[in-house]
Design an enzyme around this catalytic site. Structure first.
Site, PDB file in Angstrom:
ATOM      1  N   ARG A 244     -12.644  61.938 -28.137  1.00 31.17           N
ATOM      2  CA  ARG A 244     -12.686  61.148 -29.477  1.00 31.17           C
ATOM      3  C   ARG A 244     -12.231  62.051 -30.814  1.00 31.17           C
ATOM      4  O   ARG A 244     -12.499  63.267 -30.728  1.00 31.17           O
ATOM      5  CB  ARG A 244     -13.896  60.311 -29.814  1.00 31.17           C
ATOM      6  CG  ARG A 244     -13.873  59.351 -28.853  1.00 31.17           C
ATOM      7  CD  ARG A 244     -13.357  58.107 -28.857  1.00 31.17           C
ATOM      8  NE  ARG A 244     -13.435  57.005 -28.016  1.00 31.17           N
ATOM      9  CZ  ARG A 244     -12.842  56.657 -27.093  1.00 31.17           C
ATOM     10  NH1 ARG A 244     -11.700  57.206 -26.874  1.00 31.17           N
ATOM     11  NH2 ARG A 244     -13.404  55.662 -26.504  1.00 31.17           N
ATOM     12  N   GLU A 273      -7.782  56.742 -36.573  1.00 33.12           N
ATOM     13  CA  GLU A 273      -6.787  56.051 -35.938  1.00 33.12           C
ATOM     14  C   GLU A 273      -6.324  55.011 -36.549  1.00 33.12           C
ATOM     15  O   GLU A 273      -7.150  54.178 -36.649  1.00 33.12           O
ATOM     16  CB  GLU A 273      -6.728  56.152 -34.170  1.00 33.12           C
ATOM     17  CG  GLU A 273      -7.082  57.425 -33.760  1.00 33.12           C
ATOM     18  CD  GLU A 273      -7.448  57.317 -32.229  1.00 33.12           C
ATOM     19  OE1 GLU A 273      -7.337  56.388 -31.603  1.00 33.12           O
ATOM     20  OE2 GLU A 273      -7.760  58.356 -31.716  1.00 33.12           O
ATOM     21  N   HIS A 291      -2.668  58.421 -28.723  1.00 31.33           N
ATOM     22  CA  HIS A 291      -4.140  58.033 -27.997  1.00 31.33           C
ATOM     23  C   HIS A 291      -3.493  57.165 -26.623  1.00 31.33           C
ATOM     24  O   HIS A 291      -3.617  56.142 -26.494  1.00 31.33           O
ATOM     25  CB  HIS A 291      -4.980  57.013 -28.585  1.00 31.33           C
ATOM     26  CG  HIS A 291      -6.163  56.891 -28.117  1.00 31.33           C
ATOM     27  ND1 HIS A 291      -7.436  56.973 -28.994  1.00 31.33           N
ATOM     28  CD2 HIS A 291      -6.615  56.966 -26.579  1.00 31.33           C
ATOM     29  CE1 HIS A 291      -8.731  56.926 -28.198  1.00 31.33           C
ATOM     30  NE2 HIS A 291      -8.309  56.837 -26.993  1.00 31.33           N
TER      31      HIS A 291
END
Lengths: 331, 331
Positions: A244, A273, A291
């Site tokens: 993460r 993000e 991602h």
């Protein structure tokens, strides 16, 4: 507890592709937030007030909807939360445990894809694949001379933070490239004897050429890669993050890259993000992906089957296939 | 036969970094074409007419200087040609054999780096790493929605053309990703039992999801991947080329990509380097690098040691470490 038609009611709080959504609707009475067009609070209140309120919810991994005390207060009928991601940092596990709400995640559905992507990022950073790509596509090859050398994978000491489903698959792949595997996790893995264990990340970084973040995000692992760890990794060191964004202190990472305190980075995840620090866009020694480490058609299909299996287990009173507990989330 | 100072004379026909050049000059009397500033014909004529004419030459792999009959006529003193590349397509092996000129190449110096790069290209094409890179750097992530899914490595049937030093290392790496390995070469490898052998490339392509070109370029392998092979590979197929550009019919490859007859390509080599077909620049399903599969600092250093070892063997009358024969060059 079942709705009209005998199907159990579930709360769907993420977007799904149509084949996944269809497969769910064949088996469950789906209360679909994104299809409802309602604000979240109104949608949840209506679901909770229904004659057959939902006992299970599907939430997106790392998404904006947090399954915390306030959320659980709003839909008190919930007894199971299924995250479609491997990470459960958006779910308050302690609060769920206190209320008897079970939690499950995607288990190993994504593990091979994420491990593959991590290796892809590492090869890319060391061997400058994306940078070469830009060089070729810009038309520079015929007009410019020397091209900077990359760095060999073989012999690299790769420190993996979190030797779980993903980290262990990364290790297996990198062994085939001749890398030396080190790792950090909360406890040494009894089953792993060929990889050297480091009880703390600073020491792991100091002994490694590459640091790969493959742990879950939680209170112990937030900013587990901080300024000190980056300095220990050193000016020839490379960091790969497929965990993460908040596992790494992103501001310090940007400074370390700008100042040449580390050599490069391959990042699939970011702290805010879809925002990516603009300073990174001008750097040739970083590789930035959106991602997508879990983004394959095959893992989507596997996730659909896995989600349905977990929900069917829950509604038939069987153990969840991939339960997540508060103490099982470091790696 | 030695020059003043007792050092054997060698002809250097490629550019070298300074540490490599220094290491050579410590051991040999180096006649350096690029440093001479002379036209090639004049330089070679002067070398041939020297009191101690060169008995060995260093040429660049895949370079513009061809070691053919005309070249050997110009410097008849040559008895050994060392190519700094793995490929020897620029050396007329039959002509060398006829004249008793031995040939050596870089052997396995580059094999691991090239294999690593091939795997990097494959992950990149299947998992869209460079395409995601462009997406992120262009600022599209926060403003655009869905991102296309990639394709999983695990389970892919990978057909390798040429299971030599490089191809076998590619196979070993891809096994760790769960790929199924097939191969083609002139003869099945007795030592390889776990990979299925295909006697011809068309059948290999028809049974494979991915085709990796890892063979030398010679009269048998020029355009070994042609229109028929591309059609056999099919619309979901991916081609990776880390051999030589001319192993693939590049014009047909461009057509196949434009028409969606194959799914994608990862190319480190091209038929007319440094020229790359402009049609490829607008495609998101291709990954293009500038013949950098051998470009690491470590392989440069290894090449220096390997070159000197071969030359010292030659001048002391010992067998070359990595001789190349006319019949040993398919894989």
């Amino acid at each position: 507890m079942a709705s009209a038609g005998g199907k159990p009611t579930i709360l769907l709080l993420r977007r799904l592709d149509s084949s996944f959504a269809t497969a769910l609707r064949e088996r469950f009475h789906v209360l679909d937030f994104h299809a409802s067009g309602e604000p979240l609070a109104a949608f949840l209140a209506a679901a909770a007030a229904a004659p057959e309120p939902p006992r299970a919810a599907i939430v997106v991994g790392g998404g904006s909807i947090r399954a915390d005390a306030s959320f659980l207060d709003t839909v008190p009928s919930l007894r199971c939360i299924f995250s479609t991601g491997a990470g459960v940092d958006h779910i308050d596990l302690a609060e769920c445990a206190r209320r008897g709400v079970s939690v499950a995640n995607s288990g190993e559905v994504y593990s091979t894809d994420v491990a593959d992507h991590a290796v892809g990022l590492l090869i890319d950073v060391l061997r400058r694949v994306s940078a070469a790509e830009r060089y070729v596509r810009s038309g520079s090859w015929p007009v410019q001379g020397d091209y900077p050398l990359g760095s060999k994978l073989g012999g690299k000491r790769v420190g993996i933070i979190g030797l779980g489903n993903i980290g262990s698959r990364i290790a297996k792949r990198l062994e085939a490239f001749g890398c030396v595997i080190y790792y950090n996790s909360r406890r040494p893995k009894d089953s792993v004897v060929s990889y050297k264990y480091f009880p703390n990340v600073h020491d792991l970084a100091a002994k490694s050429d590459v640091l790969i973040v493959a742990c879950a995000l939680n209170k112990w692992t937030r900013h587990i890669v901080n300024k000190d760890v980056l300095e220990a990794l050193g000016k020839d060191g490379v960091i790969i993050n497929i965990g993460r964004g908040a596992n790494v202190d992103e501001a310090e990472l940007v400074v370390a890259l700008k100042d040449g305190k580390i050599a490069g980075a391959g990042l699939d995840v970011f702290e805010n993000e879809p925002r990516v620090p603009g300073e990174l866009f001008s750097m040739d020694n970083v590789v930035l992906t959106n991602h997508v480490a879990v983004f394959t058609a095959q893992s989507r299909s596997d996730l659909c089957a896995h989600t349905i299996s977990n929900l069917e287990a829950f509604f038939s009173g069987q153990p969840l296939l991939t339960p997540v507990h508060d103490d099982s989330i470091v790696d």
